[in-house]
Scaffold this motif. Structure first.
Motif, PDB file in Angstrom:
ATOM      1  N   ARG A 111      18.014   1.520 -15.536  1.00 59.73           N
ATOM      2  CA  ARG A 111      18.534   0.108 -15.961  1.00 59.73           C
ATOM      3  C   ARG A 111      17.612  -1.047 -14.984  1.00 59.73           C
ATOM      4  NH1 ARG A 111      24.356  -1.321 -15.911  1.00 59.73           N
ATOM      5  NH2 ARG A 111      23.539  -3.535 -16.512  1.00 59.73           N
ATOM      6  N   ILE A 112      16.909  -0.448 -14.075  1.00 61.39           N
ATOM      7  CA  ILE A 112      15.932  -1.450 -13.221  1.00 61.39           C
ATOM      8  C   ILE A 112      14.894  -2.095 -13.845  1.00 61.39           C
ATOM      9  CG2 ILE A 112      14.524  -1.418 -11.121  1.00 61.39           C
ATOM     10  CD1 ILE A 112      16.349   0.868  -9.773  1.00 61.39           C
ATOM     11  N   GLU A 113      14.907  -3.415 -13.710  1.00 63.23           N
ATOM     12  CA  GLU A 113      13.895  -4.048 -14.202  1.00 63.23           C
ATOM     13  C   GLU A 113      12.527  -4.746 -13.405  1.00 63.23           C
ATOM     14  OE1 GLU A 113      15.460  -7.254 -16.502  1.00 63.23           O
ATOM     15  OE2 GLU A 113      16.681  -6.049 -17.792  1.00 63.23           O
ATOM     16  N   ALA A 114      12.843  -4.549 -12.173  1.00 64.51           N
ATOM     17  CA  ALA A 114      11.950  -5.087 -11.106  1.00 64.51           C
ATOM     18  C   ALA A 114      12.408  -4.551  -9.611  1.00 64.51           C
ATOM     19  CB  ALA A 114      11.937  -6.541 -10.923  1.00 64.51           C
ATOM     20  N   VAL A 115      11.305  -4.071  -8.725  1.00 67.10           N
ATOM     21  CA  VAL A 115      11.500  -3.555  -7.556  1.00 67.10           C
ATOM     22  C   VAL A 115      10.746  -4.560  -6.559  1.00 67.10           C
ATOM     23  CG1 VAL A 115      12.154  -1.293  -8.025  1.00 67.10           C
ATOM     24  CG2 VAL A 115       9.557  -2.056  -7.917  1.00 67.10           C
ATOM     25  N   PHE A 116      11.310  -4.870  -5.415  1.00 70.03           N
ATOM     26  CA  PHE A 116      10.743  -5.512  -4.392  1.00 70.03           C
ATOM     27  C   PHE A 116      10.562  -4.903  -3.210  1.00 70.03           C
ATOM     28  CE2 PHE A 116      13.045  -8.408  -7.290  1.00 70.03           C
ATOM     29  CZ  PHE A 116      12.191  -9.534  -7.506  1.00 70.03           C
ATOM     30  N   GLY A 171       4.787  -7.015  -0.923  1.00 74.27           N
ATOM     31  CA  GLY A 171       4.834  -8.119   0.088  1.00 74.27           C
ATOM     32  C   GLY A 171       3.689  -8.731   0.575  1.00 74.27           C
ATOM     33  N   HIS A 172       2.564  -8.166  -0.053  1.00 73.14           N
ATOM     34  CA  HIS A 172       1.126  -8.761  -0.045  1.00 73.14           C
ATOM     35  C   HIS A 172       0.500  -8.918  -1.175  1.00 73.14           C
ATOM     36  CE1 HIS A 172       2.139  -8.631   4.423  1.00 73.14           C
ATOM     37  NE2 HIS A 172       2.556  -7.416   4.316  1.00 73.14           N
ATOM     38  N   GLU A 173      -0.585  -9.647  -1.130  1.00 72.17           N
ATOM     39  CA  GLU A 173      -1.330  -9.604  -2.423  1.00 72.17           C
ATOM     40  C   GLU A 173      -2.602  -9.065  -2.120  1.00 72.17           C
ATOM     41  OE1 GLU A 173      -3.071 -12.253  -6.125  1.00 72.17           O
ATOM     42  OE2 GLU A 173      -1.331 -13.030  -4.865  1.00 72.17           O
ATOM     43  N   TYR A 174      -2.931  -7.645  -1.842  1.00 72.06           N
ATOM     44  CA  TYR A 174      -3.925  -6.855  -1.551  1.00 72.06           C
ATOM     45  C   TYR A 174      -4.560  -5.980  -2.715  1.00 72.06           C
ATOM     46  CZ  TYR A 174      -2.839  -7.784   3.297  1.00 72.06           C
ATOM     47  OH  TYR A 174      -2.449  -8.851   4.612  1.00 72.06           O
ATOM     48  N   MET A 175      -4.178  -6.609  -3.934  1.00 71.99           N
ATOM     49  CA  MET A 175      -4.448  -5.585  -5.183  1.00 71.99           C
ATOM     50  C   MET A 175      -6.143  -5.448  -5.418  1.00 71.99           C
ATOM     51  SD  MET A 175      -2.573  -5.228  -8.541  1.00 71.99           S
ATOM     52  CE  MET A 175      -2.724  -3.610  -9.547  1.00 71.99           C
ATOM     53  N   LEU A 176      -6.736  -6.453  -5.222  1.00 70.39           N
ATOM     54  CA  LEU A 176      -8.218  -6.326  -5.308  1.00 70.39           C
ATOM     55  C   LEU A 176      -9.016  -5.264  -4.319  1.00 70.39           C
ATOM     56  CD1 LEU A 176     -10.772  -6.967  -6.826  1.00 70.39           C
ATOM     57  CD2 LEU A 176     -10.956  -9.133  -5.325  1.00 70.39           C
ATOM     58  N   MET A 177      -8.434  -5.621  -2.993  1.00 67.72           N
ATOM     59  CA  MET A 177      -9.090  -4.633  -2.007  1.00 67.72           C
ATOM     60  C   MET A 177      -8.546  -3.147  -2.216  1.00 67.72           C
ATOM     61  SD  MET A 177      -8.351  -5.080   2.127  1.00 67.72           S
ATOM     62  CE  MET A 177      -6.488  -4.628   2.097  1.00 67.72           C
ATOM     63  N   ASN A 178      -7.291  -3.150  -2.615  1.00 68.72           N
ATOM     64  CA  ASN A 178      -6.831  -1.883  -2.733  1.00 68.72           C
ATOM     65  C   ASN A 178      -7.828  -1.055  -3.894  1.00 68.72           C
ATOM     66  OD1 ASN A 178      -5.030  -2.007  -0.553  1.00 68.72           O
ATOM     67  ND2 ASN A 178      -3.260  -2.479  -1.957  1.00 68.72           N
ATOM     68  N   LEU A 179      -7.701  -1.729  -4.994  1.00 68.93           N
ATOM     69  CA  LEU A 179      -8.377  -1.180  -6.283  1.00 68.93           C
ATOM     70  C   LEU A 179      -9.739  -0.915  -5.875  1.00 68.93           C
ATOM     71  CD1 LEU A 179      -6.936  -3.208  -9.206  1.00 68.93           C
ATOM     72  CD2 LEU A 179      -6.490  -0.731  -8.675  1.00 68.93           C
ATOM     73  N   ILE A 207       5.122  -0.365  -1.169  1.00 74.73           N
ATOM     74  CA  ILE A 207       4.002  -0.547  -2.333  1.00 74.73           C
ATOM     75  C   ILE A 207       3.415  -1.693  -2.155  1.00 74.73           C
ATOM     76  CG2 ILE A 207       3.358  -0.215  -4.649  1.00 74.73           C
ATOM     77  CD1 ILE A 207       5.832   1.094  -5.344  1.00 74.73           C
ATOM     78  N   ILE A 208       2.132  -1.731  -1.869  1.00 75.43           N
ATOM     79  CA  ILE A 208       1.547  -3.033  -1.820  1.00 75.43           C
ATOM     80  C   ILE A 208       0.624  -2.651  -2.977  1.00 75.43           C
ATOM     81  CG2 ILE A 208      -0.260  -4.464  -0.555  1.00 75.43           C
ATOM     82  CD1 ILE A 208       0.919  -3.812   1.737  1.00 75.43           C
ATOM     83  N   ASN A 209       0.558  -3.517  -4.118  1.00 75.17           N
ATOM     84  CA  ASN A 209       0.120  -3.079  -5.295  1.00 75.17           C
ATOM     85  C   ASN A 209      -1.330  -2.424  -5.376  1.00 75.17           C
ATOM     86  OD1 ASN A 209       1.364  -6.341  -6.428  1.00 75.17           O
ATOM     87  ND2 ASN A 209       2.371  -4.172  -6.754  1.00 75.17           N
ATOM     88  N   GLY A 210      -1.303  -1.372  -5.756  1.00 71.74           N
ATOM     89  CA  GLY A 210      -2.767  -0.688  -5.450  1.00 71.74           C
ATOM     90  C   GLY A 210      -2.705   0.415  -4.488  1.00 71.74           C
TER      91      GLY A 210
END
Length: 237
Positions: A16-21, A62-70, A26-29
């Motif tokens: 039933r989990i709809e979102a995780v913080f 907790g951070h927006e590093y997705m571009l760097m990670n991808l 996990i730092i996106n990517g």
């Protein structure tokens, strides 16, 4: 109090989990640096605790590093269409100053290298890259790129230091009742890596991140410099 004893845990079924913080788990990517844990803890977080969370669940890190990670993910596996597509879309969003959050568990499981260690083909690719990195480091070709302002001793220790990965994996295997640093014979299904192989893959990704960061520092950053034509990949971002 939700009937969970006041600690906030176990009150909602995973399906039933709809979102995780996720903070740094996990730092996106990608994932955060291992300040208070190791590759085994990372495996437990991603592949045990979060395993029952549905693909549709949103991921707020907790951070927006997705571009760097991808960009790093694409360097690891240039042929993967999921990573290439995500990189193009995220680069476009950042170009227009749009946020890349939230991601989703489905996206993370397809493009995040720390999730992709469950894929046999991906493990083979990063192992090949890791071996090439170690071989390249022994040639010391990179030293001509190290600028005067960079602490050479720290840089050399990062890139040229002893290979501790297999020693650490051997200790972990013995701790878990297994034997030896080579885990290829542990998995019952040759197409499905065992837990210990996945932990080794996570450690390999961590080592390759440090190597790539050191090279980027030495060559002016951006991840796009050609540092060795034979031993290192050239990626233009």
């Amino acid at each position: 109090d939700g009937g969970d004893g006041g600690d906030g845990g176990g009150s909602l079924p995973a399906h039933r989990i709809e979102a995780v913080f996720t903070g740094d788990a996990i730092i996106n990517g990608g994932v955060g640096a291992f300040f208070h844990g190791d590759a085994k803890d990372c495996y437990d977080n991603l592949h045990v605790r979060l395993k029952p969370v549905p693909d549709a669940a949103l991921v707020f890190s907790g951070h927006e590093y997705m571009l760097m990670n991808l960009r790093f993910s694409h360097w690891l596996d240039e042929t993967d269409e999921n990573v290439a597509t995500a990189l193009r879309e995220v680069a476009t969003r950042r170009h227009h100053s749009f946020t890349t959050q939230p991601s989703s568990m489905a996206v993370e499981r397809r493009v995040n290298p720390f999730f992709r260690v469950k894929e046999r083909a991906f493990l083979d690719k990063i192992e090949e890259l890791y071996v090439a990195m170690r071989r390249s480091a022994r040639k010391k070709w990179y030293r001509r790129y190290v600028p005067d302002w960079l602490d050479r001793s720290t840089f050399i220790a990062t890139v040229e230091g002893p290979d501790k990965r297999d020693a650490e994996m051997g200790k972990l295997a013995r701790k878990l009742g297994q034997t030896g640093p080579d885990f290829a014979d542990i998995s019952r299904d040759p197409d499905e890596p065992s837990a210990i192989e996945c932990v080794k893959g996570i450690k390999t990704c961590q080592e390759l991140i440090q190597y790539r960061h050191a090279i980027d520092q030495a060559t002016g950053g951006g991840g796009g410099a050609e540092v060795d034509e034979d031993e290192s990949r050239r990626v233009v971002f």
